[in-house]
Design a protein around this motif. Structure first.
Motif, PDB file in Angstrom:
ATOM      1  N   ASP C  54      22.049  23.751   0.679  1.00 22.14           N
ATOM      2  CA  ASP C  54      23.103  22.753   0.502  1.00 22.14           C
ATOM      3  C   ASP C  54      23.734  22.392   1.849  1.00 22.14           C
ATOM      4  O   ASP C  54      23.359  22.945   2.885  1.00 22.14           O
ATOM      5  CB  ASP C  54      24.188  23.275  -0.443  1.00 22.14           C
ATOM      6  CG  ASP C  54      24.632  24.694  -0.046  1.00 22.14           C
ATOM      7  OD1 ASP C  54      24.933  25.504  -0.944  1.00 22.14           O
ATOM      8  OD2 ASP C  54      24.647  24.971   1.184  1.00 22.14           O
ATOM      9  N   TYR C  55      24.681  21.487   1.830  1.00 22.21           N
ATOM     10  CA  TYR C  55      25.314  21.028   3.063  1.00 22.21           C
ATOM     11  C   TYR C  55      26.147  22.121   3.720  1.00 22.21           C
ATOM     12  O   TYR C  55      26.287  22.167   4.941  1.00 22.21           O
ATOM     13  CB  TYR C  55      26.173  19.787   2.800  1.00 22.21           C
ATOM     14  CG  TYR C  55      25.348  18.576   2.437  1.00 22.21           C
ATOM     15  CD1 TYR C  55      25.146  18.207   1.107  1.00 22.21           C
ATOM     16  CD2 TYR C  55      24.734  17.816   3.438  1.00 22.21           C
ATOM     17  CE1 TYR C  55      24.364  17.114   0.781  1.00 22.21           C
ATOM     18  CE2 TYR C  55      23.944  16.726   3.113  1.00 22.21           C
ATOM     19  CZ  TYR C  55      23.764  16.376   1.773  1.00 22.21           C
ATOM     20  OH  TYR C  55      22.989  15.291   1.465  1.00 22.21           O
ATOM     21  N   ILE C 103      24.319  14.362  13.554  1.00 21.30           N
ATOM     22  CA  ILE C 103      23.591  14.760  12.343  1.00 21.30           C
ATOM     23  C   ILE C 103      23.526  13.565  11.408  1.00 21.30           C
ATOM     24  O   ILE C 103      24.548  13.018  11.010  1.00 21.30           O
ATOM     25  CB  ILE C 103      24.306  15.920  11.621  1.00 21.30           C
ATOM     26  CG1 ILE C 103      24.685  16.993  12.642  1.00 21.30           C
ATOM     27  CG2 ILE C 103      23.416  16.495  10.540  1.00 21.30           C
ATOM     28  CD1 ILE C 103      25.702  17.979  12.135  1.00 21.30           C
ATOM     29  N   LEU C 104      22.311  13.153  11.086  1.00 25.03           N
ATOM     30  CA  LEU C 104      22.106  11.928  10.305  1.00 25.03           C
ATOM     31  C   LEU C 104      21.209  12.192   9.108  1.00 25.03           C
ATOM     32  O   LEU C 104      20.389  13.106   9.149  1.00 25.03           O
ATOM     33  CB  LEU C 104      21.435  10.865  11.185  1.00 25.03           C
ATOM     34  CG  LEU C 104      22.076  10.531  12.530  1.00 25.03           C
ATOM     35  CD1 LEU C 104      21.161   9.615  13.337  1.00 25.03           C
ATOM     36  CD2 LEU C 104      23.424   9.859  12.322  1.00 25.03           C
ATOM     37  N   ALA C 136      20.047  16.236  14.730  1.00 23.23           N
ATOM     38  CA  ALA C 136      19.665  16.905  13.486  1.00 23.23           C
ATOM     39  C   ALA C 136      19.559  15.840  12.406  1.00 23.23           C
ATOM     40  O   ALA C 136      20.352  14.895  12.366  1.00 23.23           O
ATOM     41  CB  ALA C 136      20.690  17.966  13.097  1.00 23.23           C
ATOM     42  N   VAL C 137      18.583  15.994  11.574  1.00 25.08           N
ATOM     43  CA  VAL C 137      18.301  14.979  10.558  1.00 25.08           C
ATOM     44  C   VAL C 137      18.133  15.693   9.220  1.00 25.08           C
ATOM     45  O   VAL C 137      17.605  16.795   9.163  1.00 25.08           O
ATOM     46  CB  VAL C 137      17.014  14.228  10.979  1.00 25.08           C
ATOM     47  CG1 VAL C 137      16.299  13.655   9.790  1.00 25.08           C
ATOM     48  CG2 VAL C 137      17.331  13.133  11.974  1.00 25.08           C
ATOM     49  N   ILE C 138      18.619  15.074   8.128  1.00 22.86           N
ATOM     50  CA  ILE C 138      18.562  15.722   6.821  1.00 22.86           C
ATOM     51  C   ILE C 138      17.665  14.928   5.875  1.00 22.86           C
ATOM     52  O   ILE C 138      17.815  13.701   5.753  1.00 22.86           O
ATOM     53  CB  ILE C 138      19.962  15.812   6.203  1.00 22.86           C
ATOM     54  CG1 ILE C 138      20.910  16.533   7.169  1.00 22.86           C
ATOM     55  CG2 ILE C 138      19.909  16.535   4.860  1.00 22.86           C
ATOM     56  CD1 ILE C 138      22.356  16.506   6.727  1.00 22.86           C
ATOM     57  N   ILE C 139      16.731  15.607   5.250  1.00 22.78           N
ATOM     58  CA  ILE C 139      15.961  14.960   4.181  1.00 22.78           C
ATOM     59  C   ILE C 139      16.019  15.842   2.926  1.00 22.78           C
ATOM     60  O   ILE C 139      16.272  17.038   3.015  1.00 22.78           O
ATOM     61  CB  ILE C 139      14.476  14.732   4.552  1.00 22.78           C
ATOM     62  CG1 ILE C 139      13.777  16.052   4.898  1.00 22.78           C
ATOM     63  CG2 ILE C 139      14.332  13.726   5.673  1.00 22.78           C
ATOM     64  CD1 ILE C 139      12.263  15.954   4.852  1.00 22.78           C
ATOM     65  N   VAL C 193      15.861  20.457   5.583  1.00 25.01           N
ATOM     66  CA  VAL C 193      15.280  20.062   4.303  1.00 25.01           C
ATOM     67  C   VAL C 193      16.133  20.671   3.198  1.00 25.01           C
ATOM     68  O   VAL C 193      16.177  21.900   3.040  1.00 25.01           O
ATOM     69  CB  VAL C 193      13.829  20.576   4.176  1.00 25.01           C
ATOM     70  CG1 VAL C 193      13.229  20.141   2.840  1.00 25.01           C
ATOM     71  CG2 VAL C 193      12.986  20.065   5.333  1.00 25.01           C
ATOM     72  N   ILE C 194      16.829  19.796   2.462  1.00 20.11           N
ATOM     73  CA  ILE C 194      17.691  20.306   1.386  1.00 20.11           C
ATOM     74  C   ILE C 194      16.850  20.498   0.134  1.00 20.11           C
ATOM     75  O   ILE C 194      16.192  19.564  -0.338  1.00 20.11           O
ATOM     76  CB  ILE C 194      18.842  19.333   1.094  1.00 20.11           C
ATOM     77  CG1 ILE C 194      19.760  19.232   2.315  1.00 20.11           C
ATOM     78  CG2 ILE C 194      19.627  19.801  -0.125  1.00 20.11           C
ATOM     79  CD1 ILE C 194      21.118  18.691   2.025  1.00 20.11           C
TER      80      ILE C 194
END
Lengths: 462, 244, 205
Positions: C54-55, C103-104, C136-139, C193-194
């Motif tokens: 999670d975030y 962070i995007l 940092a990148v979130i998918i 990776v969430i």
């Protein structure tokens, strides 16, 4: 000076080869990249099918270029991009100057664009009092060294790290004697970061422009094109008219082939798609001809316009690896350069199609299947027909023709040749015979096969 | 089937042993071989130098000599490729076309037409196989390292049929030797450097012989070997396949 | 006649006869992208993959790695704990010059080359993913495709003004082919990776 030499390839190559250790280093470095390319290609079982698809897409582009250009212009303008047309290098440079003057800009940052090398943009703008800083690390290095780039993807592949350290010591203020690539890259990062943050104009090249959507794509590993463009008020993108592709989805094919062919990576770090300018800024695309429409009309050579500037042909070319990009005395060197340049100036570049053994390796690695080695052969015929061949060679060839068209003359000449080598070797083992400089002549056999056959077999037949 | 034997000009004049071996090998395999005595050259040296327009007479002579045969076989990839791609005769266009479809480099002929599967040959030596470019990339007599495709080699498979031969694996399997026709003298520095590098690859692998399908490449490498005072010899593949 | 007219006329006269486009749908084999492959390729180009639940976990990781004394920015509401900056309030984009971590969100990842697709909607400012020192990148776990062909299927009708595929940190090998990570763009890149709480068993991992 960043001008190219007026010497011919063979002379420049001879100079380059004098330092054999250095040639070995240059050759091995580029061969290593060719091997990385092989490894990447072999990871895709569909690799050859991709090449075929890319080739066919580009064939379609060339066959419909007129309409694609109009389509691209229409869509780009609808996106808020301004589109300009330049007939030649001079006009391209003048357009860039005008755009910068209109924006009151005298300092610009530039990312890699072989087209602008072709047009001599930096030199032109310098004369107009406009400073251009090249932001790609390799290009910045050769810019500081006042040399042209030697390779279209790896501009300073010909330079050793100690030499780069010395260049940075002289121009960027670091201590002498540094050669650590990490340190040197960090130096360039800090130096160029200030440039990016202070320049209001940025010029980039265009890897692909999409007719369907009016957008264009710029690929880099360093992020320099983006750093320049996203911090500038005006973004100028220079492109050759042949850089179009029909539809956005075709980028899937080209982006899979480009970097694997160029360096063996699956994709560049950044593949940036520019569609609209940021609020309050401008994007200008300059479509450049500069001889491309002439090449388009040459049936045997138009396929050279399919080129996506990956440099795989240079990395695989055994001649390029051992003579270096500068020996081609033109912006785009190597095999592809040798079939593009004569179109621009047959006299100046008549030597290039002959700087090849026609081994065919280039055609095999070309992601868009340009028949490079076949075009090299065909350019030779064109150049000779147009008179760009030394008189001595022409005379020699005529003699060869007569000799080889007459069986008796040929046998007689062969006999004489063998006799001379056997009994008067000094006649050929001397400075006048280029073969003999570094090779022994073949031994002279007692008989030719023809004579042997007549003596040993002809009787059997009768 | 009647086979016309085409012997490249430099093989005829300087390496008759390769020609004799080619003839004997084909005869050993039961082929009726005829050697037209009035042949000269395929015209490649002129064509590759940009003088294709001067090769008309040469072409006409070639057609005259070889029109009658079921196949034409030559111990050379480069000459055969040239004939396949460039033989034209305005006076006998059909005959020229036929010839260009029926001319074969020696190892291709053995594998593709004669379908040779074994040879009574013996060559107890360490050998490096040089892949001459025109035969390889032009005639597809073997696979190419640039392409993603199954590996094969016609000369290689024939050599593997030879008893007691020790074939080495080179570092660069199919890099050009640098001969390139008139290139060998017009770009002498590059040509020799390429040849030296090729030779060095073979020497690193301790070969006693360097072989291949094209005597032109081998002649160029031999010139370098001899200048270096090396004991390594060059030998045309026909001579190995015909040996012992 | 203008250059435009001249060029177009010359093209029209010189271009060869029309040939058709090939069918490239043959390359769209498979539908699921492999996260394992993606992570391996990304690692190969100097990037990192972090699987998180999670975030909150992202917040913990970033805090631990970078501390609180550096400038962290993110348009994500979920990461407000890391950054109180309102990216809309920027006077000049050049004010982003000292961003340490950005962070995007990204739309999806591409397994074959370790790339993620981000548009200016996620960036808020185009220069942000480039000017930051660390990216940092979130998918989401399920947002991954096998190849670029699948990627373009997803973004084909995308009309955003700017978008980019980012595969790892910036780099260069211009100095004697020695790979140096951190050229002009970010010095590092992490893909978070969430885990998809609703994913079914036979999916991409």
């Amino acid at each position: 000076m960043t001008e190219h030499s007026t010497k011919e390839h063979s002379e420049l190559a001879e100079d380059f080869i004098k330092d054999e250790d250095r040639v070995d280093w240059h050759d091995e470095t580029l061969w290593f990249i060719r091997q990385k390319r092989d490894k990447a290609a072999h990871q895709l079982p569909e690799w050859e099918a991709l090449r075929e698809a890319a080739s066919q897409i580009k064939n379609n582009v060339l066959s419909n270029l007129h309409d694609y250009l109009l389509q691209f212009e229409r869509n780009a303008v609808a996106n808020g991009i301004e589109v300009h047309w330049a007939a030649d290098a001079a006009e391209h440079n003048q357009i860039v100057q005008r755009l910068l003057n209109e924006a009151n800009v005298v300092r610009m940052v530039k990312s890699k664009s072989m087209l602008t090398e072709e047009c001599g943009l930096n030199e032109y703008l310098a004369k107009q009092g406009i400073e251009v800083i090249d932001s790609d690390l390799g290009e910045r290095i050769v810019q500081l060294a006042e040399e042209p780039p030697s390779h279209i993807v790896l501009p300073c592949i010909h330079k050793k790290k100690e030499e780069i350290g010395e260049i940075f010591h002289q121009h960027l203020g670091i201590e002498a004697g540094i050669s650590d690539p990490q340190f040197l890259t960090e130096t360039a990062r800090q130096h160029l970061r200030e440039i990016f943050l202070t320049r209001r104009a940025a010029l980039t090249g265009v890897n692909f422009a999409v007719a369907e959507t009016g957008e264009f794509v710029v690929c880099t590993n360093e992020g320099n094109a983006d750093m320049g463009a996203h911090l500038a008020d005006i973004h100028i993108a220079s492109m050759g008219i042949e850089k179009l592709i029909p539809k956005k989805k075709h980028l899937g094919v080209f982006l899979r082939l480009l970097t694997r062919s160029a360096t063996g990576q699956p994709i560049t770090t950044y593949s940036s798609h520019f569609r609209t300018p940021r609020d309050g800024t401008k994007i200008h695309v300059i479509l450049v001809d500069n001889g491309r429409t002439v090449q388009l009309g040459r049936k045997d050579f138009r396929n050279s316009l399919k080129c996506i500037r990956c440099a795989a042909c240079m990395n695989t070319c055994p001649v390029y690896r051992r003579s270096g990009g500068h020996s081609y005395h033109t912006a785009v060197a190597g095999p592809i350069g040798s079939i593009l340049a004569p179109n621009l100036d047959m006299e100046k570049y008549a030597d290039l199609p002959f700087a090849s053994t026609l081994c065919g390796s280039c055609s095999n690695v070309c992601p868009v299947k340009i028949d490079i080695h076949e075009q090299l052969y065909k350019w030779r015929q064109v150049l000779v027909k147009n008179g760009y061949t030394p008189k001595a060679k022409k005379a020699g060839m005529q003699v060869m023709t007569w000799t080889l068209s007459s069986p008796s003359l040929y046998q007689a000449a062969g006999k004489v040749g063998r006799w001379v080598i056997k009994y008067a070797p000094f006649a050929v083992n001397n400075k006048l015979n280029p073969w003999h400089k570094q090779r022994d002549m073949p031994e002279s056999p007692e008989w030719s096969f023809n004579v042997w056959y007549k003596q040993n077999r002809k009787n059997d037949e009768q | 089937m009647k086979v016309g034997l085409f012997i490249p000009c430099y093989v005829d004049q300087f390496y008759p042993g390769a020609a004799i071996a080619t003839l004997c090998l084909l005869e050993k395999l039961g082929v009726e071989v005829v050697y037209p005595p009035k042949q000269t050259c395929c015209g490649q040296p002129m064509a590759n130098s940009g003088f294709e327009h001067l090769t008309g007479d040469c072409n006409e002579l070639f057609v005259k000599n070889f029109a009658e045969f079921d196949y034409i076989v030559a111990p050379s990839g480069s000459c055969v490729l040239h004939i396949r791609d460039h033989l034209h005769d305005d006076k006998h266009p059909e005959a020229a076309k036929n010839i260009s479809h029926r001319i074969y480099e020696l190892t291709s002929f053995l594998i593709d037409v004669l379908k040779v599967e074994n040879l009574p040959a013996r060559f107890p030596h360490r050998v490096g196989l040089h892949q001459s470019c025109h035969g390889q990339r032009g005639l597809h007599i073997s696979s190419m390292t640039e392409l993603v495709a199954p590996e094969f080699s016609k000369p290689g498979s024939l050599l593997k049929m030879v008893a007691d031969i020790d074939l080495v694996d080179l570092n660069r399997k199919d890099e050009c030797c640098g001969f390139g026709g008139t290139f060998c003298v017009t770009e002498e520095a590059v040509s020799v450097k390429m040849g030296k590098d090729r030779v060095a690859d073979h020497l690193k692998h301790d070969v006693s012989y360097i072989t291949g399908v094209d005597m032109s490449c081998l002649m160029h490498m031999e010139g370098i070997l001899k200048r270096q005072g090396s004991n390594v010899k060059v030998i045309h593949i026909a001579e190995i396949l015909n040996a012992g | 006649m203008s250059s435009r007219e001249n060029i177009l006329a010359a093209v029209k006269v010189n271009q060869p006869e029309r040939v058709p486009l090939p069918d490239i749908s043959i390359f769209e084999t498979g539908t699921k992208g492999s996260l394992q492959k993606f992570a391996a390729v990304l690692a190969g180009v100097g990037g990192k993959t972090d699987y998180v639940s999670d975030y909150e976990e992202i917040v913990r990781i970033i805090k631990a790695q970078y501390g609180c004394d550096v400038r962290i920015v993110s348009p994500l509401r979920e990461l407000q704990e890391l950054s109180h900056e309102n990216l809309e309030d920027l006077a000049l984009i050049h004010d982003l010059r000292d961003v340490e971590v950005a962070i995007l969100n990204a739309h999806f990842a591409v397994a074959e080359n370790g790339a993620v697709w981000i548009t200016e909607n996620e960036m808020r400012h185009r220069v942000l993913p480039f000017v930051t020192q660390h990216l940092a990148v979130i998918i989401k776990e399920g947002d991954i495709v096998p190849t670029m062909h699948h990627a373009y299927n997803l973004i084909n009708t995308n009309t955003c003004g700017f978008g980019t595929f980012i595969a790892g940190p910036s780099k260069t090998a211009d100095i004697e082919q020695s790979l140096v990570i951190g050229a002009h763009g970010p010095r590092s890149m992490t893909v978070f990776v969430i885990k998809d709480t609703n994913h079914d068993e036979g999916s991409s991992l």
